[in-house]
Design a protein around this motif. Structure first.
Motif, short mmCIF file in Angstrom:
data_model
loop_
_atom_site.label_atom_id
_atom_site.label_comp_id
_atom_site.label_asym_id
_atom_site.label_seq_id
_atom_site.Cartn_x
_atom_site.Cartn_y
_atom_site.Cartn_z
N ARG A 162 0.83 -1.21 0.00
CA ARG A 162 0.00 0.00 0.00
C ARG A 162 0.86 1.26 0.00
O ARG A 162 0.58 2.21 -0.71
N LYS A 185 -7.53 15.06 -9.91
CA LYS A 185 -8.52 14.02 -10.25
C LYS A 185 -7.82 12.69 -10.51
O LYS A 185 -8.31 11.64 -10.10
N GLU A 186 -6.70 12.74 -11.21
CA GLU A 186 -5.94 11.50 -11.46
C GLU A 186 -5.44 10.90 -10.15
O GLU A 186 -5.49 9.68 -9.96
N GLN A 235 -6.79 11.30 -7.17
CA GLN A 235 -7.95 10.75 -6.46
C GLN A 235 -8.34 9.39 -7.01
O GLN A 235 -8.66 8.47 -6.26
N THR A 236 -8.30 9.24 -8.33
CA THR A 236 -8.63 7.96 -8.94
C THR A 236 -7.62 6.88 -8.53
O THR A 236 -8.00 5.77 -8.18
N CYS A 248 -5.87 6.78 -5.89
CA CYS A 248 -5.88 6.55 -4.45
C CYS A 248 -7.17 5.92 -3.93
O CYS A 248 -7.23 5.52 -2.78
N LYS A 249 -8.16 5.83 -4.78
CA LYS A 249 -9.45 5.31 -4.31
C LYS A 249 -9.29 3.93 -3.69
O LYS A 249 -8.78 3.00 -4.30
N GLY A 250 -9.71 3.81 -2.43
CA GLY A 250 -9.64 2.54 -1.71
C GLY A 250 -8.26 2.18 -1.20
O GLY A 250 -8.07 1.12 -0.63
N LYS A 280 -9.09 11.21 0.14
CA LYS A 280 -9.01 11.10 -1.31
C LYS A 280 -7.66 11.53 -1.87
O LYS A 280 -7.48 11.59 -3.07
N TYR A 281 -6.70 11.82 -1.02
CA TYR A 281 -5.37 12.23 -1.47
C TYR A 281 -4.30 11.26 -0.99
O TYR A 281 -3.16 11.65 -0.76
N CYS A 282 -4.63 10.00 -0.81
CA CYS A 282 -3.68 8.98 -0.34
C CYS A 282 -3.02 9.37 0.97
O CYS A 282 -1.84 9.16 1.18
#
Length: 83
Positions: free
Chosen positions: A36, A62-63, A65-66, A68-70, A75-77
């Motif tokens: 992770r 936006k990239e 956030q995508t 880092c999702k989950g 939303k910013y890791c």
């Protein structure tokens, strides 16, 4: 006053319990944590390269956030700096 004293007495006990739990990772969980962290680092490196390319902060956010999702909290890791 009584609540404050109770909190002061319980705080060290909770901290010790949290530290004991944090150290209780087995090898599999430790390897997952490592993966992770590497994925978060890669997402942030990609965000830096995105900004260097001149795409703009909104596109790069936006990239990130995508990517880092989950993966991490928020939303910013797990990292956000001031602007």
């Amino acid at each position: 006053m009584k609540k404050l004293l109770t909190a002061l007495v319980l705080a060290p006990m909770l901290l010790i319990g949290a530290l004991a739990h944090a150290q209780a990772h087995n090898d599999k969980e430790t390897k997952e944590d490592i993966a992770r962290h590497r994925a978060m680092a890669a997402a942030h490196e990609a965000a830096a390269k995105c900004l260097e390319s001149g795409k703009g902060e909104d596109v790069c956010q936006k990239e990130l956030q995508t990517a880092c999702k989950g993966l991490a909290i928020g939303k910013y890791c797990g990292m956000k700096h001031a602007h």
